[in-house]
Design a protein around this motif. Sequence first.
Motif, PDB file in Angstrom:
ATOM      1  N   GLN A  26       0.831  -1.463   0.051  1.00 18.20           N
ATOM      2  CA  GLN A  26       0.238  -0.038   0.237  1.00 18.20           C
ATOM      3  C   GLN A  26       1.183   1.735  -0.024  1.00 18.20           C
ATOM      4  O   GLN A  26       0.647   2.775  -0.991  1.00 18.20           O
ATOM      5  CB  GLN A  26      -1.378   0.158   1.254  1.00 18.20           C
ATOM      6  N   ALA A  40      -5.488  -4.294  -7.861  1.00 11.14           N
ATOM      7  CA  ALA A  40      -5.881  -4.522  -5.996  1.00 11.14           C
ATOM      8  C   ALA A  40      -6.173  -5.513  -5.885  1.00 11.14           C
ATOM      9  O   ALA A  40      -7.717  -5.858  -6.300  1.00 11.14           O
ATOM     10  CB  ALA A  40      -6.085  -3.329  -5.431  1.00 11.14           C
ATOM     11  N   LYS A  46      -7.789  -0.853  -0.689  1.00 14.06           N
ATOM     12  CA  LYS A  46      -7.818  -0.072  -2.481  1.00 14.06           C
ATOM     13  C   LYS A  46      -8.412   1.217  -2.146  1.00 14.06           C
ATOM     14  O   LYS A  46      -8.127   2.463  -1.976  1.00 14.06           O
ATOM     15  CB  LYS A  46      -8.166  -0.743  -4.274  1.00 14.06           C
ATOM     16  N   ASP A 242     -10.968   5.162 -10.715  1.00 13.35           N
ATOM     17  CA  ASP A 242     -10.969   3.983  -9.304  1.00 13.35           C
ATOM     18  C   ASP A 242     -12.147   2.936 -10.702  1.00 13.35           C
ATOM     19  O   ASP A 242     -12.741   2.793 -11.401  1.00 13.35           O
ATOM     20  CB  ASP A 242     -11.689   3.890  -8.501  1.00 13.35           C
ATOM     21  N   ILE A 269      -7.068   1.749 -11.845  1.00 14.31           N
ATOM     22  CA  ILE A 269      -6.477   0.579 -10.026  1.00 14.31           C
ATOM     23  C   ILE A 269      -7.902   0.260 -10.231  1.00 14.31           C
ATOM     24  O   ILE A 269      -9.006   0.633  -9.855  1.00 14.31           O
ATOM     25  CB  ILE A 269      -6.894   1.940  -8.937  1.00 14.31           C
TER      26      ILE A 269
END
Length: 589
Positions: A26, A40, A46, A242, A269
């Motif tokens: 992280q 992740a 995350k 995201d 991500i």
Amino acid sequence: MQVKEEDYELVESILLDNKGQFNSLQREFIELFETKTIIAGPGAGKTTALAAKIVILLKNLNATKSKDGVFIITHTNVAVSEINKALLKAGVGAISHPHFIGTIHEFFNRFCVIPYFKYKYHHSNLIFDNEDNSGLEYYRTFIGRKIPWINEEKFKRFKDSLSEKINKSELFLNEDNSLNLNDTTNWDKFEKYRELMIKAKFSRKIKGFLSYDETFLFSKIFLLEDKFKEVLRKRFKYIFLDEFQDTHPQGMNLLDELFVTTNNVYQKIGDPYQTITFNQPMPTVRDEDLFRINITNRFGQEIAEHLNIIMPDSNMQSMQGKKSLPPIILIYKDKKDIYPTFKRLIRDHEGLDSNFKESDRRDKVLVLERKWASDVKDGVLYKEKKQRSSLSKNDVLKSLIIDFIIKRIVNEGGNLSEVKEWLKNHSQILSLHKLLIKIIKKGSIDEVENELKNLINAFLEERGSSKINISNKLFQNLKEITVNIQVSNENEDDEDDIFTIHAVKGETLRSVLLVDFEQKHLTKVMLHKYGILEEDNYGFTHQNLLYVAMSRVTHLFVFAIEESDWTPEIKAVLEQKWRIVETKSPVEV
């Protein structure tokens, strides 16, 4: 940018409540400021790590008086709330100009679609609706002007049919950036009328009536001019996408085209192994672009080792000291025995394991298809899950009614921007608000249906538009909203514990019972991954669904397999890896 230990102390005190520290992976992610795709895994923290990264980045940009913008794309209000709360607690303040946080549609509408309509058509009055049947009348009028003979009574059915085909067809850009239309209806006369259909479709679009996915079409048209790309690239240096696996492919392509440059830091991500929408392609990631956060705090190695068999590329690792219960294969002969055995397993584990008993997470039964609910619990129908809405019910109802009135008036000759302004300032809008309050209090529109119809017709008559009656689809839509759009009860009914796998994506549960009936796609995945079946005769989506279902749990995962499928060969392999429980036998914990 160098992250200091005092920065970690700040974000850990805010986001982890001084109860822990970010782990090594992280921290690497938080300090990573180059274009990468971050995979992740489930329970890897995350969202929390991303919130910490944004806090530290904005704190640094503010301290250095940098004009570099930060752009965060999220799919839920949960991430927005967590990031903004952390920023406020850190004294940075909620995200504001020149930065941006929101959904991909919000971003492209704000920075591409609205500017395009202002620049090209000198208005920004847009209405987004994927079920815009009000366009049919517009198309009838349009083609009636272009083909006079089609207005004859004997061609009425053809005129209506052509209007419907225009309405259902989708605009797209050719490779040479010219507009084209998909033949979604497989019409044998499509080529003959293609140009007319394109003109009709586009002429309505430029009035501001768009579907949600056309956000990407008009953004692409806007970004054909390099000067507009450069404006966005210069404004937003840092871009964080995201849950990239859930991003619309067209939106992803536009973001890549915009921000894959040497001057921008663009990070995606998410977890491609949690792509569980059928027919949605799983994102491909190049190894050289990859950074993994694969240490989970959700479950122990007892679950992780099985996830790594199902999805070897995930390479999940559990935090030191984290423990789960050994997963169970539940052998059943009668489907009706599955659920009682699961409940018995839960009771027995609560009696022997204090950590399991004290967990505040829920236990759920997961299904692929809703109709299986009655197989698990005799006669029980799948209950639609009430999702939290980011809008109040009042806002949703009002928006539906207002949009309906505007579309009807505009379709019959009104000007969109003028009509919106007229309705916004109308003296009877207060009466509409009062009616909506009555509807919400009653939980139904039945008692005020006629009153609402009369008020809508008063608006329509004032502008010379045709009136409606109670049979109009608007009232059916309003009824559905009063039933379905509700804020979920925190004390959710424990007996309502059957959910689809899709419905629990993103959740953390104490235990899961996964059932797999009919074609048994998930069982095929399981048997192939453990080397029992040679052929992988299943789609990647089913593999991902099994991965998502298993990775929800903190403690116990139970997978039900029918006795007729439990061959000696399968037993010999799986009993080495799983606890085996039969529905009729005593449970040994």
